[in-house]
Each structure stands twice: as structure tokens, then as C-alpha cells.
Design an enzyme around this catalytic site. Sequence first.
Site, mmCIF file in Angstrom:
data_model
loop_
_atom_site.group_PDB
_atom_site.id
_atom_site.type_symbol
_atom_site.label_atom_id
_atom_site.label_comp_id
_atom_site.label_asym_id
_atom_site.label_seq_id
_atom_site.Cartn_x
_atom_site.Cartn_y
_atom_site.Cartn_z
ATOM 1 N N GLY A 1 39.964 39.576 41.482
ATOM 2 C CA GLY A 1 39.956 40.903 42.101
ATOM 3 C C GLY A 1 39.090 40.883 43.336
ATOM 4 C CB SER A 2 37.701 43.618 45.345
ATOM 5 O OG SER A 2 37.008 44.318 44.327
ATOM 6 C CD1 TRP B 1 45.660 46.632 42.322
ATOM 7 C CD2 TRP B 1 47.365 45.911 43.583
ATOM 8 N NE1 TRP B 1 45.255 46.658 43.637
ATOM 9 C CE2 TRP B 1 46.287 46.226 44.430
ATOM 10 C CE3 TRP B 1 48.555 45.446 44.153
ATOM 11 C CZ2 TRP B 1 46.359 46.076 45.814
ATOM 12 C CZ3 TRP B 1 48.624 45.290 45.530
ATOM 13 C CH2 TRP B 1 47.537 45.606 46.343
ATOM 14 C CG ASN B 2 47.275 40.789 44.432
ATOM 15 O OD1 ASN B 2 46.836 40.525 43.312
ATOM 16 N ND2 ASN B 2 46.931 40.110 45.506
ATOM 17 C CB CYS C 1 43.550 36.900 47.508
ATOM 18 S SG CYS C 1 44.464 35.670 46.557
ATOM 19 N NE ARG D 1 45.265 31.931 39.824
ATOM 20 C CZ ARG D 1 45.104 32.306 41.100
ATOM 21 N NH1 ARG D 1 45.987 31.916 42.015
ATOM 22 N NH2 ARG D 1 44.104 33.042 41.470
ATOM 23 C CD GLU E 1 40.273 31.764 41.666
ATOM 24 O OE1 GLU E 1 40.408 31.902 42.898
ATOM 25 O OE2 GLU E 1 40.117 30.659 41.120
ATOM 26 C CG LEU E 2 35.402 36.962 43.697
ATOM 27 C CD1 LEU E 2 33.909 36.999 43.985
ATOM 28 C CD2 LEU E 2 35.766 37.966 42.616
ATOM 29 C CB ALA F 1 45.416 46.105 37.933
ATOM 30 C CE LYS G 1 40.503 46.284 33.693
ATOM 31 N NZ LYS G 1 41.715 46.977 34.159
ATOM 32 C CD GLU H 1 40.899 40.827 50.557
ATOM 33 O OE1 GLU H 1 40.317 41.662 49.850
ATOM 34 O OE2 GLU H 1 41.639 39.943 50.099
ATOM 35 C CB SER I 1 50.155 29.678 45.322
ATOM 36 O OG SER I 1 49.420 30.645 46.005
HETATM 37 P P1 NAP Z 1 39.727 45.292 42.115
HETATM 38 O O1 NAP Z 1 39.632 46.699 42.513
HETATM 39 O O2 NAP Z 1 38.523 44.448 42.207
HETATM 40 O O3 NAP Z 1 40.282 45.308 40.613
HETATM 41 C C1 NAP Z 1 40.572 44.118 39.922
HETATM 42 C C2 NAP Z 1 40.482 44.373 38.444
HETATM 43 O O4 NAP Z 1 39.146 44.728 38.115
HETATM 44 C C3 NAP Z 1 41.368 45.497 37.935
HETATM 45 O O5 NAP Z 1 41.842 45.164 36.655
HETATM 46 C C4 NAP Z 1 40.385 46.658 37.862
HETATM 47 O O6 NAP Z 1 40.749 47.644 36.929
HETATM 48 C C5 NAP Z 1 39.155 45.936 37.383
HETATM 49 N N1 NAP Z 1 37.910 46.662 37.624
HETATM 50 C C6 NAP Z 1 37.626 47.581 38.568
HETATM 51 N N2 NAP Z 1 36.351 47.995 38.440
HETATM 52 C C7 NAP Z 1 35.822 47.329 37.400
HETATM 53 C C8 NAP Z 1 34.552 47.335 36.755
HETATM 54 N N3 NAP Z 1 33.544 48.087 37.184
HETATM 55 N N4 NAP Z 1 34.370 46.523 35.697
HETATM 56 C C9 NAP Z 1 35.369 45.744 35.251
HETATM 57 N N5 NAP Z 1 36.594 45.696 35.809
HETATM 58 C C10 NAP Z 1 36.811 46.478 36.877
HETATM 59 O O7 NAP Z 1 40.849 44.525 42.928
HETATM 60 P P2 NAP Z 1 42.353 44.952 43.171
HETATM 61 O O8 NAP Z 1 42.382 46.041 44.179
HETATM 62 O O9 NAP Z 1 43.047 45.174 41.874
HETATM 63 O O10 NAP Z 1 42.961 43.611 43.776
HETATM 64 C C11 NAP Z 1 42.863 43.278 45.110
HETATM 65 C C12 NAP Z 1 41.713 42.318 45.343
HETATM 66 O O11 NAP Z 1 41.888 41.172 44.522
HETATM 67 C C13 NAP Z 1 41.677 41.808 46.764
HETATM 68 O O12 NAP Z 1 40.348 41.755 47.209
HETATM 69 C C14 NAP Z 1 42.267 40.400 46.640
HETATM 70 O O13 NAP Z 1 41.863 39.521 47.650
HETATM 71 C C15 NAP Z 1 41.752 39.985 45.306
HETATM 72 N N6 NAP Z 1 42.571 38.911 44.741
HETATM 73 C C16 NAP Z 1 42.032 37.647 44.691
HETATM 74 C C17 NAP Z 1 42.803 36.601 44.206
HETATM 75 C C18 NAP Z 1 42.247 35.208 44.145
HETATM 76 O O14 NAP Z 1 42.857 34.383 43.471
HETATM 77 N N7 NAP Z 1 41.130 34.911 44.789
HETATM 78 C C19 NAP Z 1 44.104 36.842 43.769
HETATM 79 C C20 NAP Z 1 44.605 38.129 43.835
HETATM 80 C C21 NAP Z 1 43.828 39.164 44.326
HETATM 81 P P3 NAP Z 1 41.481 49.008 37.423
HETATM 82 O O15 NAP Z 1 42.790 48.606 37.921
HETATM 83 O O16 NAP Z 1 41.558 49.813 36.186
HETATM 84 O O17 NAP Z 1 40.599 49.593 38.487
#
Ligand code: NAP
Length: 495
Positions: A246-247, A168-169, A302, A177, A268-269, A194, A192, A399, A459
Site C-alpha cells: 500500500g502507500s 485496491w489497484n 505503483c 503474491r 511493498e510501498l 482494501a 485484509k 504519485e 513484474s
Molecule cells: P493504502 O491507502 O495505503 O491502503 C492499503 C491497504 O491498507 C488497504 O487495505 C487499506 O484498507 C489498509 N489500511 C489503510 N489504513 C490502515 C491502517 N491504519 N492500518 C492498517 N491498514 C490500513 O493504499 P491504497 O490507496 O489502497 O493503494 C495505493 C498505494 O499502494 C500506492 O501508494 C501504491 O504505490 C501502493 N502499491 C504498492 C505496490 C508495491 O508492490 N510496492 C503495489 C501496489 C500498490 P482500506 O482500504 O480499508 O483503507
Amino acid sequence: MNVAAISPVISTAMPIGPADGARGLYIGGQWMWPEGRAAICVVDPSTEAVLARVPDATVEDAQAAIEAAAGAAEAWRSTPPRRRSEILRRCFELMTARTEDLARLIALENGKALRDARGEVAYAADFFRWNAEEAVRIRGDFALSPTGANHIVVDYEPIGICVLITPWNFPAAMATRKIAPALAAGCTVVLKPASETPLTAYALAALYQEAGVPPGVVNVLTTSAPGPVTAAMLADPRVRKLSFTGSTQIGRVLLAEAAKRVLSCSMELGGNAPLIVFDDADLDVALEGVMLAKMRNAGEACTAANRIYVQAGIYDRFAEALTARMSALKVGPGTDASTECGPMITRAAVGKIERLVDDAVSRGAKLLCGGRRPEGAGFFYPPTVLSEVPHDAVMAHEEIFGPVAALARFETEDEAVAFANATEYGLAAYVFTQDLARGLRVSRRIDTGMVGLNRGLVSDPAAPFGGTKQSGLGREGGAHGVLEFLEAKYIATRL
Ligand code: NAP
């Protein structure tokens, strides 16, 4: 506030809710709200009001999306690169022309300040411009084998149907990207986004449609059951790729899921970026850099500077100047033009920040400003500076994902490098010094995929973005981005 009224980009093609003529999921070029699907509420983090409802897709809908992507795959991979390039270029042009509307939509559903949202739209659109240029530059290789026995012909083919999952961020940029290089490579995709920020993804889907992306090439679905819905897509034998942002925690779960079919994965975590300020840094440059690295998106990035290490000789001056800058920031709804720090994404996110700050203070950190959540509606947390944060504080390892600058002191270069590397993450780092030799030396000793040297922002669509260690696998952007969606095909040829 009515979301359609505030943002014309979504008034024509967006799902507002079943009673409002919703169109819902975007599958096979059609907007649909399949019979009996529940709604996911999208909440304005500034007011906690419900902005819109989007359909809650099921496994069946996910299968329909994969079916649509499969149906469009052959025609899209055979579309001449020049034509694919022109469509991508059109996406860039439309996004750029609609910057203001898209930025308002992002500010509304994500809460980030408008100026950050405008920056995100420009960054997101640039992935289409860059990949429009890449689409016509995908080359193979041709060489005589050293044995002389055959010619080595290497062709790059689209990897196939891709499942893309985004956080979502950065609701626009994390999607473009992935989508732009995937389409440049000739792949079709299911995105899919967020659950907190689906409106931007749907608004962009309408824009791709207008730009001439054929039906089925990009499909978008929202779900409150990401686990089963994703698992069903990854189990489909036609799917060949998972690209996730995501995370780290969810990344690990998805890597295990993808392992069942040995799928190609780009990950990308999470991050835990160190930022190092040496005594010889230009104080103004370093302050500017820290404000950007810490406060872009109110710290919800991130790449956000999570640990700020300042050398002893400059520490007190730096802490004082940073506290003045942070306390002066205007906190408010993202959509207010004067806002510099918007709300966090959810109440739970605010709760996590509070816990991390309380933990650091209980271990001896000093609160220089902020640190107290305001009363009233909205998920706000004030810009906060903590000094002398001990290494055993939880925030030194997790984080923060919020507007909290955590300062700690160091004496020597070796000590700074050791502190920086004391984490399982390896996404971004920042180094501030006027000694270029030292800057390059330290940049190379820090185990991260990216380093900002006298810069608070790394970036760039033309550069490879990604992490080492548990921050991920693969790179997005630059020449590397499109390679993640290509498979090398080697043909041993006797001429
Ligand atoms: P997240 O909780 O890991 O969620 C990311 C995505 O994964 C969302 O679309 C979420 O859907 C989905 N998801 C959750 N559980 C899942 C499952 N079991 N199976 C498949 N998909 C699932 O992360 P977030 O809170 O949205 O984002 C913040 C994190 O992203 C931070 O850790 C940040 O560092 C990281 N991030 C990394 C980068 C990079 O480029 N390295 C860039 C941006 C953010 P729902 O929304 O429906 O839960």
C-alpha cells in the site's frame, strides 16, 4: 447491475448482502456475517452504483480470524511440502480456468480495462504455479564450521501466523503474491483486502477452498476500521509477520505498530518511477514501453512511470507521437471489451489528479492533450500529456496514480540520473536506449529495486519485486518471495 449475475465466480460463495443469503467474512473455512455487523458498500467506479455489500468486521472478528489461523497452523506446517505444492498448483489451475469470470469481477469493482484485468489474473495465478514449485525446493544448509568444532545445520521453518494487507489497484495479484509464498512456506494467514475491492479477495477465498486449502489456513476479512482491527491482530502474541502492500504513508504507521512486538515486516510501498528515453532509443520501442509503463491499469500502478525524462534530441518527436497515442485511447467502463482506459478508483482519486495537473500547468507545464474531467457518472479522467513539467511541480514528487504522462527534457546522462534519483522513493525505473552498455550503466546508477531496460513492464512472478528507500522492505516473487515467510534455524551440532 447485479454482481452475481455478471460474475458466476462469486454467485455461489459470495456475500451479496444480508437479505440475499450473504455469507460474508471467510474465517476458519466458514462464511459468516456475524450478528449486528454493518455493511461496507462496494461501488462500481464506472457508474457509481452499489455493486454489493460486505461485512464490516470488528476487532472481535479479527481475533476470531487469528484464532482460526492459529488452530490450522500446526497441521499446515506439518503437511508434506509435496501436498502443499499440489494444493497451490490446483489454485493456479482453477484461477486459470476461471480467468474470464475473475477478470470481469476485477474490471467491475476496480474499473480497470478487461485486457488489464485478464493480465492481472494471469499474473496472480502464476504466483500459485511458481510457489507450488518453490514449496518442494526449500532447502537448508549443512557445513563444517571453519574451526572444525561443530557442524552448522541450518533449517528453514515457517515464520508463523501472518497478517496480510493489500491495496485496491491489483485486487487479485497483490493478495496471491503474499498468500502463495506464505502457504508454500507452511504459514497460515489472515488477509485484509482494501475496502474498495473486496469481492475479488472473497471470490479467490472460495476458489482456495475448492482447491483444497484446509479451513483456517487462509482467512479473509473486510473492515472499515483497518487501524484498530490491524492493531488487534498485530498485538496477538501468536502473530509473527506483517506483509503489507500500500502507500508509504500507511506503511510507516504499520511499521510503528509492528515495532511494538518486533514483528517481521515485508513492505511493498509507493513509487515515483522515472522513465528515461535517450536520443538513441528506438522510438517505437520507447513509445510502446511508455504506453505500458504509464497506462497499464490507467496509471494506477505503483510501478507506473510518474516522471518521463526525454533527451533533447528526440524530445519533440517523442512528445508528438506520445500525444497521438494517448489521445487515441478509448475511455470507458472497465467491463466494455473495447475500453483501453477505465475509471479511477474513487472521486477523491480524480480530485487528486486534477490538483496535480492544475499545479503543474500553473508552474509552466504545457497541456498537450486531456486534462479535463468529463461530465456525468463514473470516476473518469482522460489520458493526458503534459510537456516541460518543471522539477518543482508537485507531481514530480508525488504519485500521480492516473493516466497523466508528465514529460521533462534533459541533456546529459548525468543529468538524467540526477533527476531520476531526486526522490525519496525507489521502486521501479525504466531506461530506453539502444546502447546496451549505457543501458546497464544507467540502470545500475539509478537507486531503485527494479529497472525495466527497453521494457515497460518489470513484474514477473519469477523475479524479486520490491523497492529501495521509502518504497519498501523485502521482496516478493522469485526465490526471495518465499524466504520472507521463513525463519532460519541454526543448530550447532557436534556429531
Ligand atoms: P493504502 O491507502 O495505503 O491502503 C492499503 C491497504 O491498507 C488497504 O487495505 C487499506 O484498507 C489498509 N489500511 C489503510 N489504513 C490502515 C491502517 N491504519 N492500518 C492498517 N491498514 C490500513 O493504499 P491504497 O490507496 O489502497 O493503494 C495505493 C498505494 O499502494 C500506492 O501508494 C501504491 O504505490 C501502493 N502499491 C504498492 C505496490 C508495491 O508492490 N510496492 C503495489 C501496489 C500498490 P482500506 O482500504 O480499508 O483503507
